[in-house]
Design an enzyme around this catalytic site. Structure first.
Site, short mmCIF file in Angstrom:
data_model
loop_
_atom_site.label_atom_id
_atom_site.label_comp_id
_atom_site.label_asym_id
_atom_site.label_seq_id
_atom_site.Cartn_x
_atom_site.Cartn_y
_atom_site.Cartn_z
N HIS A 141 2.30 3.59 -9.06
CA HIS A 141 2.18 2.14 -9.28
C HIS A 141 3.41 1.60 -10.04
O HIS A 141 3.86 0.49 -9.78
CB HIS A 141 0.91 1.81 -10.07
N ASP A 186 0.83 -1.21 0.00
CA ASP A 186 0.00 0.00 0.00
C ASP A 186 0.86 1.26 0.00
O ASP A 186 1.97 1.27 0.54
CB ASP A 186 -0.91 -0.02 1.24
N LEU A 235 11.33 -19.70 -5.47
CA LEU A 235 10.26 -18.96 -4.78
C LEU A 235 8.89 -19.21 -5.43
O LEU A 235 8.77 -19.16 -6.65
CB LEU A 235 10.59 -17.46 -4.85
C1 FPP Z 1 -1.89 0.18 -3.36
O1 FPP Z 1 -1.46 1.51 -3.41
C2 FPP Z 1 -1.47 -0.56 -4.52
C3 FPP Z 1 -2.28 -1.08 -5.48
C4 FPP Z 1 -3.74 -1.01 -5.49
C5 FPP Z 1 -1.74 -1.75 -6.64
C6 FPP Z 1 -0.54 -2.60 -6.36
C7 FPP Z 1 0.20 -2.71 -7.60
C8 FPP Z 1 1.53 -2.68 -7.69
C9 FPP Z 1 2.45 -2.54 -6.56
C10 FPP Z 1 2.09 -2.80 -9.00
C11 FPP Z 1 2.89 -4.06 -9.13
C12 FPP Z 1 2.13 -5.27 -9.17
C13 FPP Z 1 2.33 -6.26 -10.06
C14 FPP Z 1 1.75 -7.59 -9.79
C15 FPP Z 1 3.11 -6.10 -11.29
P1 FPP Z 1 -2.57 2.62 -3.41
O2 FPP Z 1 -2.91 2.95 -4.80
O3 FPP Z 1 -3.74 2.17 -2.57
O4 FPP Z 1 -1.83 3.80 -2.72
P2 FPP Z 1 -2.43 4.84 -1.71
O5 FPP Z 1 -2.72 4.10 -0.45
O6 FPP Z 1 -1.29 5.78 -1.56
O7 FPP Z 1 -3.63 5.45 -2.36
#
Ligand code: FPP
Length: 258
Positions: free
Chosen positions: A55, A38, A149
């Site tokens: 992201h 997150d 893994l």
């Molecule tokens: C949460 O941050 C993250 C996500 C909803 C997406 C997770 C995706 C990645 C880390 C990209 C990599 C993944 C793969 C499988 C290639 P948020 O958007 O909720 O951030 P915030 O809490 O700051 O709003």
């Protein structure tokens, strides 16, 4: 890369007929770590960058961690990439994320496979765009004999949905006379989950500081140690991961006993 993880290395094999492992395996105090990645958008906001670019930075963080987890001999890593609630985000963001998953898989699969990573996508695939779903299936099939893994990527995943689907399938089998109510044990229900064949995570890490599980692995994490850090996902380093494992090793897991 910072100070080394304080865990012991196993003695080298003395039997000459045994192949020497390609990587250094460590004796870790746990097999399976689950992560809620997150804080991507907050990371971008802090830098006055377009929110969605967070992201992309999150992908870099994940790549670093997957390499590291493999190199220290972790057996299972399960990451939350898209929850069943994430559909509520803007269409633009959902599209951006799916494109990112597709590009990452295309660009990284060979390296993952060379590093013997076995990939699994867990979640409800029924609403994932057909081409993406196909590439998930292909990568799972092509990596299924890899012995490094085990990397589970949760996409369109939600625990309540997962448990509900398991209950429906069990009910259908019971109605067809294939199961009796007495056959329905915790082990049986577990085997109907997306994670049926993998052990429960001993530790759940959440970056970004929120104090909740967000419908992630609720059944599987019944006894997991929670490790919540304010570090935003793109800033989370292998060293931070090692610190979490070291803290885990200090904790006293009692499973409800004394
Ligand atoms: C949460 O941050 C993250 C996500 C909803 C997406 C997770 C995706 C990645 C880390 C990209 C990599 C993944 C793969 C499988 C290639 P948020 O958007 O909720 O951030 P915030 O809490 O700051 O709003």
């Amino acid at each position: 890369m910072g100070r080394p993880l304080k865990v012991s290395k196993p003695e080298p094999a003395t039997n000459n007929s045994e192949p020497v492992p390609a990587k250094t395996t460590m004796t870790l105090p746990l097999k399976h770590v689950a992560i809620i990645m997150d804080g991507n958008r907050r990371w971008a906001d802090q830098r006055k960058l377009p929110r969605l670019s967070g992201h992309k930075e999150g992908v870099k963080s994940l790549k670093r961690l997957v390499r590291h987890a493999g190199s220290i001999g972790l057996e299972y890593l399960t990451v939350y990439a898209f929850s069943s609630e994430n559909w509520q985000r803007s269409r633009e963001e959902v599209r951006y994320l799916f494109e990112l998953f597709s590009n990452v898989l295309r660009d990284e699969f060979d390296e993952l496979s060379e590093n013997r990573v076995r990939l699994r996508f867990i979640g409800d695939m029924s609403t994932i765009p057909a081409r993406l779903k196909k590439s998930f299936e292909r990568s799972m099939e092509e990596s299924k004999h890899n012995t490094g893994l085990n990397l589970q990527v949760a996409i369109n995943y939600g625990s309540r949905l997962e448990i509900t689907q398991a209950a429906k399938r069990i009910a259908a089998e019971a109605a067809a006379g294939l199961l009796a109510p007495a056959d329905i044990t915790e082990e049986l229900l577990n085997s109907y989950l997306f994670t049926g064949e993998i052990p429960d995570p001993e530790m759940m890490i959440r970056t970004g500081g929120e104090m909740r599980l967000s419908n992630y692995l609720l059944w599987q994490a019944a006894y997991s140690e929670l490790y919540i850090t304010p570090i935003l996902w793109p800033d989370f380093t292998p060293e931070n991961f090692d610190e979490a494992i070291e803290e885990y090793a200090q904790r006293n897991r009692r499973y409800g006993g004394d």
